[in-house]
Scaffold this motif. Structure first.
Motif, PDB file in Angstrom:
ATOM      1  N   ARG A 140      44.468  46.604  42.753  1.00 57.39           N
ATOM      2  CA  ARG A 140      43.263  46.765  43.584  1.00 57.39           C
ATOM      3  C   ARG A 140      42.889  45.480  44.321  1.00 57.39           C
ATOM      4  NH1 ARG A 140      42.036  52.256  43.398  1.00 57.39           N
ATOM      5  NH2 ARG A 140      42.344  52.954  41.264  1.00 57.39           N
ATOM      6  N   GLU A 141      43.739  44.469  44.232  1.00 61.79           N
ATOM      7  CA  GLU A 141      43.420  43.178  44.830  1.00 61.79           C
ATOM      8  C   GLU A 141      43.173  43.273  46.339  1.00 61.79           C
ATOM      9  OE1 GLU A 141      46.117  42.433  41.254  1.00 61.79           O
ATOM     10  OE2 GLU A 141      46.127  43.806  42.968  1.00 61.79           O
ATOM     11  N   GLY A 142      43.898  44.133  47.031  1.00 58.19           N
ATOM     12  CA  GLY A 142      43.740  44.284  48.472  1.00 58.19           C
ATOM     13  C   GLY A 142      42.338  44.713  48.863  1.00 58.19           C
ATOM     14  N   PHE A 143      41.746  45.595  48.072  1.00 56.98           N
ATOM     15  CA  PHE A 143      40.371  46.029  48.337  1.00 56.98           C
ATOM     16  C   PHE A 143      39.423  44.834  48.315  1.00 56.98           C
ATOM     17  CE2 PHE A 143      36.235  47.203  46.552  1.00 56.98           C
ATOM     18  CZ  PHE A 143      35.783  48.079  47.525  1.00 56.98           C
ATOM     19  N   TYR A 144      39.561  43.985  47.309  1.00 58.34           N
ATOM     20  CA  TYR A 144      38.661  42.841  47.169  1.00 58.34           C
ATOM     21  C   TYR A 144      38.964  41.751  48.195  1.00 58.34           C
ATOM     22  CZ  TYR A 144      37.331  45.301  42.996  1.00 58.34           C
ATOM     23  OH  TYR A 144      36.881  46.260  42.141  1.00 58.34           O
ATOM     24  N   ALA A 145      40.210  41.647  48.624  1.00 58.10           N
ATOM     25  CA  ALA A 145      40.565  40.670  49.659  1.00 58.10           C
ATOM     26  C   ALA A 145      39.827  40.974  50.956  1.00 58.10           C
ATOM     27  CB  ALA A 145      42.080  40.667  49.890  1.00 58.10           C
ATOM     28  N   ARG A 146      39.570  42.256  51.230  1.00 63.25           N
ATOM     29  CA  ARG A 146      38.823  42.629  52.438  1.00 63.25           C
ATOM     30  C   ARG A 146      37.371  42.159  52.377  1.00 63.25           C
ATOM     31  NH1 ARG A 146      42.096  47.243  51.698  1.00 63.25           N
ATOM     32  NH2 ARG A 146      40.427  48.441  50.744  1.00 63.25           N
ATOM     33  N   HIS A 147      36.922  41.764  51.204  1.00 63.89           N
ATOM     34  CA  HIS A 147      35.554  41.244  51.026  1.00 63.89           C
ATOM     35  C   HIS A 147      35.537  39.722  50.964  1.00 63.89           C
ATOM     36  CE1 HIS A 147      33.621  45.141  50.354  1.00 63.89           C
ATOM     37  NE2 HIS A 147      34.787  45.477  49.848  1.00 63.89           N
ATOM     38  N   GLY A 148      36.691  39.098  51.234  1.00 65.13           N
ATOM     39  CA  GLY A 148      36.748  37.642  51.266  1.00 65.13           C
ATOM     40  C   GLY A 148      37.275  36.997  49.998  1.00 65.13           C
ATOM     41  N   PHE A 149      37.583  37.775  48.974  1.00 61.97           N
ATOM     42  CA  PHE A 149      38.115  37.199  47.741  1.00 61.97           C
ATOM     43  C   PHE A 149      39.571  36.814  47.940  1.00 61.97           C
ATOM     44  CE2 PHE A 149      34.474  39.551  46.217  1.00 61.97           C
ATOM     45  CZ  PHE A 149      33.947  38.708  45.265  1.00 61.97           C
ATOM     46  N   ARG A 150      39.969  35.709  47.330  1.00 58.85           N
ATOM     47  CA  ARG A 150      41.350  35.234  47.393  1.00 58.85           C
ATOM     48  C   ARG A 150      41.866  35.009  45.984  1.00 58.85           C
ATOM     49  NH1 ARG A 150      40.782  37.387  51.300  1.00 58.85           N
ATOM     50  NH2 ARG A 150      40.602  36.575  53.393  1.00 58.85           N
ATOM     51  N   ARG A 151      43.157  35.193  45.834  1.00 57.48           N
ATOM     52  CA  ARG A 151      43.806  35.020  44.532  1.00 57.48           C
ATOM     53  C   ARG A 151      43.698  33.559  44.086  1.00 57.48           C
ATOM     54  NH1 ARG A 151      47.347  38.349  41.999  1.00 57.48           N
ATOM     55  NH2 ARG A 151      47.579  39.648  43.844  1.00 57.48           N
ATOM     56  N   MET A 152      43.299  33.353  42.856  1.00 57.39           N
ATOM     57  CA  MET A 152      43.218  32.002  42.298  1.00 57.39           C
ATOM     58  C   MET A 152      44.586  31.598  41.750  1.00 57.39           C
ATOM     59  SD  MET A 152      39.566  32.118  40.280  1.00 57.39           S
ATOM     60  CE  MET A 152      39.760  30.457  39.670  1.00 57.39           C
ATOM     61  N   THR A 153      44.923  30.354  41.867  1.00 57.04           N
ATOM     62  CA  THR A 153      46.211  29.886  41.356  1.00 57.04           C
ATOM     63  C   THR A 153      46.091  29.256  39.975  1.00 57.04           C
ATOM     64  OG1 THR A 153      45.926  27.772  42.474  1.00 57.04           O
ATOM     65  CG2 THR A 153      47.116  29.493  43.677  1.00 57.04           C
ATOM     66  N   THR A 154      44.875  29.035  39.518  1.00 58.20           N
ATOM     67  CA  THR A 154      44.698  28.342  38.234  1.00 58.20           C
ATOM     68  C   THR A 154      43.967  29.165  37.178  1.00 58.20           C
ATOM     69  OG1 THR A 154      42.634  27.354  38.996  1.00 58.20           O
ATOM     70  CG2 THR A 154      44.671  26.087  39.340  1.00 58.20           C
ATOM     71  N   ALA A 155      43.656  30.403  37.464  1.00 56.56           N
ATOM     72  CA  ALA A 155      42.918  31.211  36.484  1.00 56.56           C
ATOM     73  C   ALA A 155      43.797  31.518  35.282  1.00 56.56           C
ATOM     74  CB  ALA A 155      42.430  32.501  37.120  1.00 56.56           C
ATOM     75  N   MET A 156      43.204  31.451  34.105  1.00 57.69           N
ATOM     76  CA  MET A 156      43.909  31.744  32.866  1.00 57.69           C
ATOM     77  C   MET A 156      42.957  32.525  31.963  1.00 57.69           C
ATOM     78  SD  MET A 156      45.898  28.161  32.307  1.00 57.69           S
ATOM     79  CE  MET A 156      47.276  28.860  31.424  1.00 57.69           C
ATOM     80  N   ALA A 165      47.280  43.492  27.439  1.00 51.96           N
ATOM     81  CA  ALA A 165      46.903  42.939  28.745  1.00 51.96           C
ATOM     82  C   ALA A 165      48.141  42.645  29.583  1.00 51.96           C
ATOM     83  CB  ALA A 165      46.058  41.687  28.567  1.00 51.96           C
ATOM     84  N   MET A 166      49.208  42.167  28.944  1.00 54.88           N
ATOM     85  CA  MET A 166      50.456  41.929  29.673  1.00 54.88           C
ATOM     86  C   MET A 166      51.060  43.248  30.133  1.00 54.88           C
ATOM     87  SD  MET A 166      52.385  38.751  27.839  1.00 54.88           S
ATOM     88  CE  MET A 166      51.552  38.449  26.295  1.00 54.88           C
ATOM     89  N   ALA A 167      51.052  44.249  29.274  1.00 56.93           N
ATOM     90  CA  ALA A 167      51.629  45.538  29.624  1.00 56.93           C
ATOM     91  C   ALA A 167      50.886  46.212  30.782  1.00 56.93           C
ATOM     92  CB  ALA A 167      51.616  46.460  28.399  1.00 56.93           C
ATOM     93  N   ARG A 168      49.582  45.988  30.864  1.00 55.14           N
ATOM     94  CA  ARG A 168      48.774  46.596  31.939  1.00 55.14           C
ATOM     95  C   ARG A 168      48.734  45.726  33.198  1.00 55.14           C
ATOM     96  NH1 ARG A 168      45.764  47.150  27.430  1.00 55.14           N
ATOM     97  NH2 ARG A 168      44.169  45.702  28.139  1.00 55.14           N
ATOM     98  N   GLY A 169      49.401  44.581  33.197  1.00 57.55           N
ATOM     99  CA  GLY A 169      49.510  43.748  34.376  1.00 57.55           C
ATOM    100  C   GLY A 169      48.407  42.729  34.586  1.00 57.55           C
ATOM    101  N   TYR A 170      47.573  42.504  33.574  1.00 63.49           N
ATOM    102  CA  TYR A 170      46.488  41.534  33.693  1.00 63.49           C
ATOM    103  C   TYR A 170      46.930  40.108  33.426  1.00 63.49           C
ATOM    104  CZ  TYR A 170      43.119  45.353  33.849  1.00 63.49           C
ATOM    105  OH  TYR A 170      42.425  46.455  34.207  1.00 63.49           O
ATOM    106  N   LEU A 171      47.948  39.948  32.619  1.00 61.48           N
ATOM    107  CA  LEU A 171      48.462  38.619  32.279  1.00 61.48           C
ATOM    108  C   LEU A 171      49.934  38.525  32.644  1.00 61.48           C
ATOM    109  CD1 LEU A 171      46.971  38.021  28.700  1.00 61.48           C
ATOM    110  CD2 LEU A 171      46.217  36.990  30.847  1.00 61.48           C
ATOM    111  N   ALA A 172      50.336  37.351  33.107  1.00 66.33           N
ATOM    112  CA  ALA A 172      51.752  37.104  33.401  1.00 66.33           C
ATOM    113  C   ALA A 172      52.478  36.791  32.096  1.00 66.33           C
ATOM    114  CB  ALA A 172      51.881  35.921  34.363  1.00 66.33           C
ATOM    115  N   ARG A 173      53.705  37.265  32.017  1.00 67.92           N
ATOM    116  CA  ARG A 173      54.553  36.892  30.877  1.00 67.92           C
ATOM    117  C   ARG A 173      55.198  35.558  31.220  1.00 67.92           C
ATOM    118  NH1 ARG A 173      55.107  40.855  27.141  1.00 67.92           N
ATOM    119  NH2 ARG A 173      54.550  42.932  27.840  1.00 67.92           N
ATOM    120  N   GLU A 174      54.980  34.569  30.382  1.00 65.64           N
ATOM    121  CA  GLU A 174      55.518  33.223  30.715  1.00 65.64           C
ATOM    122  C   GLU A 174      56.647  32.871  29.812  1.00 65.64           C
ATOM    123  OE1 GLU A 174      52.457  30.497  32.294  1.00 65.64           O
ATOM    124  OE2 GLU A 174      51.153  31.835  31.150  1.00 65.64           O
TER     125      GLU A 174
END
Length: 143
Positions: free
Chosen positions: A109-125, A134-143
């Motif tokens: 759903r990130e595209g919807f929020y990008a239309r409101h001016g939100f941008r992806r953070m590079t440092t959020a954890m 959370a990893m299985a649902r795509g909320y966390l990256a597997r590192e």
């Protein structure tokens, strides 16, 4: 469609709100937990149509530095009608003056929020209670 917006908690049916999240579908959020988190949020908005709760969202905020918009839910029968846009616009406006407004989005759903001016953070954890889920649902990256 005549929508009535409010931020009052006095008339909220917490079971109806819980049902909205289940139908949205944003998971099982027990009524007592919703009452706690919405009560502890500086900003909240609820939308009703003919007395039926059709949208809800909230923002945790400290009054100066950070406002965190979360728990955005629209009844499926009302999605695509501009309610999500109106809800985000209202919470962003309420959050104005904070140094940063952060939003937690459902994966995809990130595209919807990008239309409101939100941008992806590079440092959020994050640390989730259920890290694997959370990893299985795509909320966390597997590192």
């Amino acid at each position: 469609m005549t929508i009535t917006w409010t931020d009052t908690l006095d008339t909220i049916d917490w079971n109806e709100l819980s049902d909205l999240y289940r139908k949205a579908p944003l998971g099982d959020k027990p009524p007592e937990r919703l009452k706690m988190v919405f009560s502890n949020s500086m900003f909240r908005r609820f939308a009703y149509e003919d007395g039926v709760l059709v949208a809800a969202g909230r923002a945790l905020a400290d009054g100066a530095d950070c406002s965190y918009i979360c728990d955005i839910a629209i009844l499926p029968s009302h999605q695509g009608r501009g309610l999500g846009r109106a809800l985000i616009d209202q919470l962003v406006e309420l959050s104005r003056g904070h140094a940063k407004i952060i939003l937690y989005a459902v994966p995809g759903r990130e595209g919807f929020y990008a239309r409101h001016g939100f941008r992806r953070m590079t440092t959020a954890m994050a640390i989730f209670q259920d890290q694997e889920g959370a990893m299985a649902r795509g909320y966390l990256a597997r590192e």
